[in-house]
Scaffold this motif. Structure first.
Motif, short mmCIF file in Angstrom:
data_model
loop_
_atom_site.label_atom_id
_atom_site.label_comp_id
_atom_site.label_asym_id
_atom_site.label_seq_id
_atom_site.Cartn_x
_atom_site.Cartn_y
_atom_site.Cartn_z
N ASP A 66 42.01 105.07 43.36
CA ASP A 66 41.10 103.94 43.39
C ASP A 66 39.67 104.47 43.32
O ASP A 66 39.42 105.67 43.37
CB ASP A 66 41.33 103.05 44.62
N CYS A 67 38.73 103.56 43.15
CA CYS A 67 37.34 103.98 42.91
C CYS A 67 36.82 104.90 44.01
O CYS A 67 36.21 105.94 43.73
CB CYS A 67 36.44 102.76 42.79
N ARG A 68 37.04 104.54 45.25
CA ARG A 68 36.47 105.33 46.35
C ARG A 68 37.13 106.71 46.44
O ARG A 68 36.44 107.71 46.66
CB ARG A 68 36.59 104.57 47.67
N ALA A 69 38.45 106.77 46.24
CA ALA A 69 39.12 108.07 46.26
C ALA A 69 38.66 108.92 45.08
O ALA A 69 38.50 110.14 45.21
CB ALA A 69 40.63 107.87 46.23
N PHE A 70 38.45 108.29 43.94
CA PHE A 70 37.94 109.01 42.77
C PHE A 70 36.53 109.55 43.04
O PHE A 70 36.22 110.70 42.72
CB PHE A 70 37.94 108.08 41.56
N LEU A 71 35.70 108.73 43.65
CA LEU A 71 34.35 109.19 44.00
C LEU A 71 34.40 110.33 45.02
O LEU A 71 33.62 111.28 44.93
CB LEU A 71 33.53 108.02 44.53
N GLY A 100 27.76 113.23 38.82
CA GLY A 100 28.02 111.79 38.83
C GLY A 100 29.35 111.47 38.21
O GLY A 100 30.18 112.36 37.94
N VAL A 101 29.57 110.18 37.96
CA VAL A 101 30.85 109.70 37.45
C VAL A 101 30.61 108.60 36.41
O VAL A 101 29.55 108.00 36.34
CB VAL A 101 31.74 109.12 38.57
N GLU A 102 31.68 108.36 35.63
CA GLU A 102 31.76 107.20 34.75
C GLU A 102 32.97 106.38 35.17
O GLU A 102 34.06 106.93 35.33
CB GLU A 102 31.94 107.64 33.30
N ASP A 145 44.43 98.02 31.31
CA ASP A 145 44.90 97.69 29.97
C ASP A 145 45.74 98.83 29.40
O ASP A 145 46.70 98.59 28.64
CB ASP A 145 43.71 97.44 29.03
N LYS A 146 45.41 100.06 29.75
CA LYS A 146 46.16 101.23 29.30
C LYS A 146 47.35 101.53 30.21
O LYS A 146 48.02 102.55 30.04
CB LYS A 146 45.24 102.45 29.22
N GLN A 147 47.60 100.64 31.17
CA GLN A 147 48.73 100.76 32.11
C GLN A 147 48.67 102.05 32.91
O GLN A 147 49.70 102.67 33.21
CB GLN A 147 50.06 100.63 31.36
N LEU A 148 47.46 102.45 33.27
CA LEU A 148 47.26 103.64 34.09
C LEU A 148 47.02 103.29 35.55
O LEU A 148 47.02 104.18 36.41
CB LEU A 148 46.07 104.45 33.55
N THR A 149 46.80 102.03 35.83
CA THR A 149 46.61 101.54 37.20
C THR A 149 46.89 100.05 37.23
O THR A 149 46.89 99.39 36.18
CB THR A 149 45.16 101.80 37.67
N ASP A 150 47.15 99.54 38.40
CA ASP A 150 47.27 98.09 38.59
C ASP A 150 45.99 97.48 39.12
O ASP A 150 45.90 96.26 39.28
CB ASP A 150 48.41 97.77 39.57
N ALA A 151 45.01 98.32 39.39
CA ALA A 151 43.77 97.86 40.03
C ALA A 151 42.84 97.21 39.02
O ALA A 151 42.78 97.59 37.85
CB ALA A 151 43.06 99.03 40.70
N ALA A 152 42.09 96.24 39.49
CA ALA A 152 41.06 95.61 38.68
C ALA A 152 39.85 96.54 38.58
O ALA A 152 39.74 97.53 39.33
CB ALA A 152 40.65 94.28 39.30
N PHE A 153 38.94 96.24 37.65
CA PHE A 153 37.71 97.00 37.53
C PHE A 153 36.97 96.95 38.86
O PHE A 153 36.88 95.92 39.51
CB PHE A 153 36.86 96.36 36.43
N PHE A 154 36.46 98.09 39.30
CA PHE A 154 35.80 98.23 40.61
C PHE A 154 36.77 97.90 41.75
O PHE A 154 36.34 97.55 42.85
CB PHE A 154 34.55 97.35 40.72
N ALA A 172 28.18 96.35 43.14
CA ALA A 172 27.15 96.91 44.02
C ALA A 172 27.78 97.72 45.14
O ALA A 172 27.23 98.76 45.55
CB ALA A 172 26.28 95.80 44.60
N ALA A 173 28.93 97.28 45.64
CA ALA A 173 29.57 97.99 46.75
C ALA A 173 30.03 99.38 46.30
O ALA A 173 29.85 100.37 47.02
CB ALA A 173 30.75 97.18 47.27
N ILE A 174 30.62 99.46 45.12
CA ILE A 174 31.09 100.75 44.61
C ILE A 174 29.90 101.63 44.23
O ILE A 174 29.89 102.84 44.48
CB ILE A 174 32.03 100.56 43.42
N GLY A 175 28.88 101.03 43.64
CA GLY A 175 27.69 101.80 43.31
C GLY A 175 27.02 102.38 44.53
O GLY A 175 26.60 103.55 44.54
N ASN A 176 26.96 101.59 45.59
CA ASN A 176 26.36 102.08 46.84
C ASN A 176 27.21 103.21 47.45
O ASN A 176 26.66 104.18 47.99
CB ASN A 176 26.22 100.93 47.84
#
Length: 277
Positions: A18-23, A33-35, A42-51, A57-61
């Motif tokens: 997930d985003c936080r573990a990736f960060l 930094g990260v992208e 869409d590529k079936q690499l995760t079930d998670a939504a964007f962010f 803002a929460a993920i950016g912070n």
């Protein structure tokens, strides 16, 4: 002696996190930094939504709390086939980038072997960039245009992207993605460090593949077996004045399934640093 590269990570490097573990992973590796990507589900690499369904803002912070820059958000695919629906996709990604504090958005050309009339390919590219440019100006944001080296791509070469950007007066708002994989596939020899906004790195090691047979699924981490000339490409860019990030973007499921991802990425980074030295 070539300066040491500044590493970053594209979420494609570890899409199961997930985003936080990736960060957390990127921070543990000392990345600049990260992208983040909107296409992993869409590529079936995760079930998670964007962010992960959180506010950008929460993920950016959280990224900034870990000492990481949110270098960009990917992607708007097929941006050079302009329509009202494409405008809405660009505007949405711009808004998410602004809310999250991202520095750029990525624009990806069509890769479905489109057929154009004479001059039609360049005209379509210029039209789309011309439509997007005022949107970037209004948001004070940069777009990263990524030529794809596949034979099916509607924009293979960086020189063609630069020409279109300059025609529409977009040099201050539009930069290139130099992808070492696509640079190799397109058979390009010219580097444009002054036009480059970010560099994507990955390696291919399978000796049986011709360039025409190489696909995203073959892209792993860069090591001594690499066939793409990553070290020479990185050296050329740095020696030419590029000082931005080199962002890992391996698509291989073998990399995505690694149980010790931090160790594997650290070994690759150490290999690049030591070889450049």
């Amino acid at each position: 002696m070539t300066a040491q590269p500044k590493f970053a990570m594209n979420h494609m490097a570890a899409p199961r996190l997930d985003c936080r573990a990736f960060l957390d992973l990127a921070a543990s590796l000392g990345c600049l930094g990260v992208e983040l990507r909107n296409d992993l589900a869409d590529k079936q690499l995760t079930d998670a939504a964007f962010f992960d369904g959180e506010a950008p803002a929460a993920i950016g912070n959280y990224a900034r709390s870990k000492g990481l820059r949110l270098l960009g958000l990917s992607e708007v695919y097929g941006f050079n086939a302009w329509s009202d629906a494409m405008r809405a996709k660009v505007q949405l990604l711009i808004e998410q980038a602004k809310e999250g504090g991202a520095e750029s958005i990525s624009l990806i050309p069509r890769n479905d072997a489109p057929q154009y009339s004479d001059g039609g390919r360049d005209e379509a590219l210029r039209r789309s960039l011309g439509e997007i440019l005022p949107m970037l100006d209004a948001a004070d944001l940069v777009a990263l245009v990524e030529p794809l080296g596949f034979v099916t791509s509607s924009l293979r070469c960086k020189a063609d992207a630069i020409a279109a950007i300059e025609v529409v007066g977009g040099s201050g708002r539009c930069k290139l993605v130099h992808d070492t994989f696509h640079h190799y596939l397109a058979g390009e020899s010219e580097f444009f460090p002054e036009h480059t906004g970010i560099v994507h790195i990955s390696g291919v090691i399978d000796p049986s593949l011709s360039p025409e047979e190489m696909q995203d699924s073959h892209r792993i981490l860069v090591d001594e077996r690499d066939r793409l000339g990553n070290i020479d490409q990185i050296r050329s860019l740095i020696d030419g004045g590029y000082s931005g990030a080199f962002s890992y973007e391996p698509f291989s499921r073998d990399i995505h399934r690694l149980s010790s991802a931090e160790e594997a990425f650290r070994l690759s980074m150490d290999f690049i640093r030591s070889t450049l030295s």
